[in-house]
Design an enzyme around this catalytic site. Structure first.
Site, PDB file in Angstrom:
ATOM      1  N   ARG A  77      37.728  43.133  48.599  1.00 37.41           N
ATOM      2  CA  ARG A  77      37.957  44.578  48.713  1.00 37.41           C
ATOM      3  C   ARG A  77      37.288  45.257  47.522  1.00 37.41           C
ATOM      4  O   ARG A  77      36.720  44.587  46.661  1.00 37.41           O
ATOM      5  CB  ARG A  77      39.451  44.872  48.738  1.00 37.41           C
ATOM      6  CG  ARG A  77      40.158  44.373  47.504  1.00 37.41           C
ATOM      7  CD  ARG A  77      41.635  44.731  47.465  1.00 37.41           C
ATOM      8  NE  ARG A  77      42.217  44.219  46.230  1.00 37.41           N
ATOM      9  CZ  ARG A  77      43.303  44.697  45.650  1.00 37.41           C
ATOM     10  NH1 ARG A  77      43.947  45.698  46.185  1.00 37.41           N
ATOM     11  NH2 ARG A  77      43.769  44.182  44.536  1.00 37.41           N
ATOM     12  N   GLU A  96      47.364  37.620  49.416  1.00 36.47           N
ATOM     13  CA  GLU A  96      48.589  38.124  48.788  1.00 36.47           C
ATOM     14  C   GLU A  96      49.859  37.549  49.408  1.00 36.47           C
ATOM     15  O   GLU A  96      50.923  38.160  49.327  1.00 36.47           O
ATOM     16  CB  GLU A  96      48.567  39.662  48.812  1.00 36.47           C
ATOM     17  CG  GLU A  96      47.531  40.182  47.811  1.00 36.47           C
ATOM     18  CD  GLU A  96      47.368  41.685  47.785  1.00 36.47           C
ATOM     19  OE1 GLU A  96      47.473  42.305  48.861  1.00 36.47           O
ATOM     20  OE2 GLU A  96      47.107  42.231  46.705  1.00 36.47           O
ATOM     21  N   LYS A  97      49.738  36.369  50.012  1.00 34.01           N
ATOM     22  CA  LYS A  97      50.919  35.785  50.673  1.00 34.01           C
ATOM     23  C   LYS A  97      51.990  35.360  49.676  1.00 34.01           C
ATOM     24  O   LYS A  97      53.148  35.203  50.034  1.00 34.01           O
ATOM     25  CB  LYS A  97      50.517  34.626  51.586  1.00 34.01           C
ATOM     26  CG  LYS A  97      50.015  33.393  50.880  1.00 34.01           C
ATOM     27  CD  LYS A  97      49.690  32.297  51.905  1.00 34.01           C
ATOM     28  CE  LYS A  97      49.292  30.994  51.244  1.00 34.01           C
ATOM     29  NZ  LYS A  97      48.017  31.086  50.482  1.00 34.01           N
ATOM     30  N   HIS A 139      52.610  37.215  46.969  1.00 31.67           N
ATOM     31  CA  HIS A 139      53.024  38.419  46.247  1.00 31.67           C
ATOM     32  C   HIS A 139      54.350  38.904  46.827  1.00 31.67           C
ATOM     33  O   HIS A 139      54.519  38.978  48.040  1.00 31.67           O
ATOM     34  CB  HIS A 139      51.947  39.502  46.374  1.00 31.67           C
ATOM     35  CG  HIS A 139      52.115  40.638  45.399  1.00 31.67           C
ATOM     36  ND1 HIS A 139      53.145  41.545  45.494  1.00 31.67           N
ATOM     37  CD2 HIS A 139      51.397  40.988  44.310  1.00 31.67           C
ATOM     38  CE1 HIS A 139      53.035  42.417  44.494  1.00 31.67           C
ATOM     39  NE2 HIS A 139      51.991  42.099  43.763  1.00 31.67           N
ATOM     40  N   ASN A 189      41.735  52.838  47.680  1.00 31.35           N
ATOM     41  CA  ASN A 189      42.835  52.126  47.030  1.00 31.35           C
ATOM     42  C   ASN A 189      42.331  51.524  45.727  1.00 31.35           C
ATOM     43  O   ASN A 189      41.292  50.849  45.725  1.00 31.35           O
ATOM     44  CB  ASN A 189      43.339  50.990  47.937  1.00 31.35           C
ATOM     45  CG  ASN A 189      44.548  50.289  47.378  1.00 31.35           C
ATOM     46  OD1 ASN A 189      45.595  50.885  47.215  1.00 31.35           O
ATOM     47  ND2 ASN A 189      44.392  49.026  47.047  1.00 31.35           N
ATOM     48  N   GLU A 190      43.011  51.822  44.637  1.00 32.87           N
ATOM     49  CA  GLU A 190      42.669  51.220  43.341  1.00 32.87           C
ATOM     50  C   GLU A 190      41.161  51.174  43.088  1.00 32.87           C
ATOM     51  O   GLU A 190      40.576  50.108  42.869  1.00 32.87           O
ATOM     52  CB  GLU A 190      43.291  49.825  43.217  1.00 32.87           C
ATOM     53  CG  GLU A 190      44.806  49.860  43.144  1.00 32.87           C
ATOM     54  CD  GLU A 190      45.434  48.485  42.912  1.00 32.87           C
ATOM     55  OE1 GLU A 190      44.785  47.465  43.193  1.00 32.87           O
ATOM     56  OE2 GLU A 190      46.602  48.447  42.454  1.00 32.87           O
ATOM     57  N   CYS A 245      29.200  49.753  47.132  1.00 31.92           N
ATOM     58  CA  CYS A 245      28.390  50.346  46.062  1.00 31.92           C
ATOM     59  C   CYS A 245      28.583  51.861  46.078  1.00 31.92           C
ATOM     60  O   CYS A 245      28.468  52.493  47.122  1.00 31.92           O
ATOM     61  CB  CYS A 245      26.923  50.001  46.295  1.00 31.92           C
ATOM     62  SG  CYS A 245      25.814  51.084  45.376  1.00 31.92           S
ATOM     63  N   TRP A 296      49.161  37.276  40.907  1.00 34.76           N
ATOM     64  CA  TRP A 296      47.847  37.169  40.260  1.00 34.76           C
ATOM     65  C   TRP A 296      47.905  36.810  38.788  1.00 34.76           C
ATOM     66  O   TRP A 296      46.891  36.677  38.131  1.00 34.76           O
ATOM     67  CB  TRP A 296      47.070  38.473  40.453  1.00 34.76           C
ATOM     68  CG  TRP A 296      47.896  39.705  40.214  1.00 34.76           C
ATOM     69  CD1 TRP A 296      48.568  40.437  41.159  1.00 34.76           C
ATOM     70  CD2 TRP A 296      48.180  40.327  38.958  1.00 34.76           C
ATOM     71  NE1 TRP A 296      49.249  41.477  40.565  1.00 34.76           N
ATOM     72  CE2 TRP A 296      49.015  41.441  39.221  1.00 34.76           C
ATOM     73  CE3 TRP A 296      47.803  40.073  37.632  1.00 34.76           C
ATOM     74  CZ2 TRP A 296      49.490  42.283  38.208  1.00 34.76           C
ATOM     75  CZ3 TRP A 296      48.277  40.908  36.631  1.00 34.76           C
ATOM     76  CH2 TRP A 296      49.098  41.997  36.933  1.00 34.76           C
ATOM     77  N   CYS A 329      23.221  47.770  41.060  1.00 37.92           N
ATOM     78  CA  CYS A 329      22.135  47.619  42.027  1.00 37.92           C
ATOM     79  C   CYS A 329      21.011  48.620  41.736  1.00 37.92           C
ATOM     80  O   CYS A 329      21.141  49.497  40.881  1.00 37.92           O
ATOM     81  CB  CYS A 329      22.655  47.801  43.445  1.00 37.92           C
ATOM     82  SG  CYS A 329      22.966  49.527  43.869  1.00 37.92           S
ATOM     83  N   GLU A 348      52.926  51.825  43.390  1.00 42.11           N
ATOM     84  CA  GLU A 348      53.120  50.402  43.654  1.00 42.11           C
ATOM     85  C   GLU A 348      53.862  49.779  42.480  1.00 42.11           C
ATOM     86  O   GLU A 348      53.584  50.082  41.325  1.00 42.11           O
ATOM     87  CB  GLU A 348      51.780  49.650  43.794  1.00 42.11           C
ATOM     88  CG  GLU A 348      51.012  49.941  45.053  1.00 42.11           C
ATOM     89  CD  GLU A 348      49.751  49.069  45.146  1.00 42.11           C
ATOM     90  OE1 GLU A 348      49.689  48.006  44.491  1.00 42.11           O
ATOM     91  OE2 GLU A 348      48.826  49.471  45.864  1.00 42.11           O
TER      92      GLU A 348
END
Ligand SMILES: [Zn+2]
Length: 673
Positions: free
Chosen positions: A108, A352-353, A355, A146-147, A112, A312, A154, A304
């Site tokens: 995710r 994220e299983k 988390h 998101n975030e 660019c 993580w 590049c 969040e």
């Protein structure tokens, strides 16, 4: 947005589940008092399975289900991960990383910021969403992507960087001067010779670069360029819904993005708080204070947090019983009007299983985590709208500037042990532990309301900053700054005459040399007749040691050791109606606690409450002439504290006279009666 109470919910990803699970989730949400959900966060491919096909049928169903159950919606735009077909057909959307490698599809936050495909498809999707859901009664808030984060190196970003530089400098002569490019013959003779600073060019590692000016400009450019991604969608949504409330979730002290500039384009600040198990309460409070201060103290959303554990970190400890509640109220105590979780239901596969989630893999509501979430939901319902929109007033401000952070940590030397945020945190912790409210301000902020301005490692001075600080002190303000302050101009060129550069007159001194020793090597700070009760005291300091020559300043403390023993380590300068302090080294917490007490006494800055036990923290939010006190016990034992006036706890209904008792990890939201 105002749901009439503190909004409560989190990220819900029903697209990962069968329809039958949705109904069960909603039933559990009602049971837990959940009334606000972020949806559609990573659904771009489902919404747009091919370039010419859109399919909103599933999202329509999600909207309908939540509305029928009186749950309000924070609608994400799904652009934080692009579809595989897009990466295949338009490879310019793929980023190039810091090592110069072209990324492939996957993960995710992967688009660019200079991609023309992204600039076409992202606002097109936002437009389609805004058109479709603009009149939906459940829609409260927009959440773009998101975030946001990272950077791209590049060729398209490089080209855009050159244009950005040309707009900033107009001539190559100005650019070469700003970058001090005669060093190592780095002179640019054509705009097309400019390269992005990654490990293929001038960047030695994450820390240290051959070309400070280039690296600093690229960080400014990158932050703006990524903000441009946000703006594409922001403008698309506002074109259809001018009154839309729009946000994106920030990440606290996140170095790549200058959130002060972002905040100007964000309607309500939202951020994701993931303190490590070994983080102090003060560290989390600092990030909340920073986020609250981005929009002049306007309440923010805790968008969040994990209800139990992250996945993580190396070792993902569970939040102990009561800690989720305590941390939730801590966010509110520092200005949040929403408490939200990642994630509502724990996914069964992929990254994220492991988390934590409100609904665990067991799917049950009789779990510890679910029961704690539901208990907090009841409290929030009970509190109602009492504190919504209330504000925190601070007499003290700490200067936190992304550009100083970038510049000082891009510099090779004088110390690899110097971390800008740690120096900031040291001072913030001392005020936090004294229950003194602090705003976190920067170059664009007004200084008028503050009595004390603390600016540790004020390394880089943008044009006009010196004048504003000088006026603040001249008018009676108290300034505290430290080593490596006033060193460089906005291009990270050292001011001729040496540190503290333009601050020299205000501080009444100049710095001759700066010693840098390994963090475990300490010097001492000898304070004489300065801090009231203790006439002589010795503290320790480490890391960096400025060797100071006084002009108009007076010595308050001296170094105790080494060849600069007896020279000033703490000075004070009377300037106009105010005072300017210089802390020449990185002091221990005992010094900072005593120093902060002294500064507050001298400036008549009062703690929120008196007699608060160690480990208990008190903040105050005010609205319509009413004060609400948030009393948080961060210790693992019951604490008792004196009360000047009788108070009622709005959560339990309990009243206290003379003193109050607060259980381990307990929370009171109290008002005077
Ligand atoms: Zn790029």
């Amino acid at each position: 947005m105002n749901l009439g109470k503190i909004s409560y919910g989190g990220d819900w990803n029903p697209e990962q589940w069968d329809r039958a699970v949705w109904d069960e989730d909603v039933r559990l949400f009602k049971e837990a008092g959940i009334d606000f959900l972020s949806i559609n966060i990573f659904a771009w491919t489902l919404l747009q399975p091919s370039e010419d096909t859109f399919d909103f049928s599933q999202l329509d169903e999600i909207f309908a289900l939540l509305h029928a159950n009186n749950i309000k919606i924070c609608l994400a735009t799904s652009t934080a991960a692009h579809p595989a077909w897009m990466a295949t057909k338009y490879p310019d959307i793929l980023r190039v990383d810091h090592q110069g490698r072209k990324r492939k599809f996957g993960d995710r936050h992967n688009s660019c910021p200079s991609s023309s495909a992204y600039a076409t498809f992202a606002p097109k999707l936002a437009t389609a969403l805004a058109t479709r859901y603009q009149n939906h009664p459940a829609l409260e808030l927009w959440h773009i992507s998101n975030e946001f984060g990272g950077s791209c190196y590049c060729e398209n970003c490089e080209k855009r960087f050159r244009v950005w530089l040309q707009q900033q400098y107009i001539t190559l002569e100005a650019l070469n001067t700003a970058w001090n490019a005669t060093f190592w013959s780095q002179i640019i003779t054509d705009w097309n010779e400019i390269v992005v600073p990654n490990q293929l060019s001038v960047q030695w590692s994450d820390r240290g670069t051959a070309m400070q000016g280039l690296a600093l400009d690229f960080m400014r450019f990158n932050s703006e360029n990524i903000l441009g991604m946000y703006n594409l969608e922001y403008d698309a949504i506002k074109a259809i819904i001018p009154e839309a409330m729009i946000t994106t979730n920030m990440m606290g002290m996140y170095r790549p993005l200058n959130y002060r500039k972002w905040a100007k384009r964000i309607d309500v600040i939202a951020w994701d708080s993931y303190p490590s198990p070994n983080h102090s309460a003060a560290q989390t409070a600092l990030a909340h204070d920073l986020m609250r201060s981005l929009k002049d103290g306007q309440p923010f959303l805790l968008m969040e947090q994990t209800p139990s554990q992250t996945n993580w970190q190396p070792y993902n400890a569970l939040k102990r019983p009561g800690v989720m509640r305590l941390q939730s109220w801590q966010a509110v105590a520092h200005g949040a009007d929403a408490i939200m979780f990642f994630q509502m239901r724990r996914s069964i596969g992929a990254g994220e299983k492991f988390h934590g989630a409100v609904i665990e893999h067991s799917g049950r509501s009789d779990t510890r985590v679910f029961q704690e979430v539901a208990a907090l939901g009841r409290e929030l319902q009970q509190l109602g709208n009492k504190i919504i929109g209330s504000r925190i007033q601070s007499d003290v401000a700490i200067w936190f500037d992304w550009e100083s952070w970038w510049a000082v940590e891009n510099s090779l030397g004088p110390s690899a042990g110097l971390h800008y945020t740690e120096e900031i945190a040291k001072y913030h912790t001392a005020f936090h532990d004294a229950n003194i409210s602090v705003d976190m301000i920067g170059p664009d902020s007004s200084l008028d309301q503050y009595k004390i301005l603390v600016a540790p490692v004020l390394y880089l001075l943008q044009p006009g900053v010196n004048e504003r600080i000088k006026t603040f002190v001249d008018n009676g303000g108290t300034l505290v700054t430290s080593f490596l302050s006033g060193v460089a101009d906005q291009n990270d060129r050292v001011f001729p005459g040496g540190p503290p550069g333009l601050l020299r007159e205000t501080l009444g001194l100049w710095v001759e040399e700066i010693d840098a020793l390994p963090p475990e090597q300490h010097n001492t700070m000898l304070v004489q007749n300065a801090f009231g009760s203790r006439s002589n005291y010795e503290y320790t300091c480490n890391l960096l040691f400025a060797i100071v020559r006084l002009e108009t300043a007076e010595t308050i403390a001296t170094y105790g050791q080494d060849f600069y023993a007896g020279t000033p380590v703490l000075t004070r300068n009377q300037f106009g109606a105010g005072q300017a302090w210089f802390v020449a080294s990185s002091p221990d917490s005992n010094f900072l606690n005593d120093f902060v007490q002294h500064l507050c006494r001298e400036n008549n800055v009062q703690p929120v409450m008196q007699g608060v036990p160690t480990g208990v923290k008190v903040t105050k939010r005010s609205k319509d002439g009413h004060d609400y006190y948030f009393i948080l016990n961060h210790t693992s034992s019951t604490q008792t504290m004196p009360l000047e006036k009788p108070m009622r706890d709005l959560l339990s209904g309990q009243t206290f006279t003379g003193s109050l008792k607060i259980e381990a990890r307990g929370v009171l939201v109290a008002e005077a009666i």
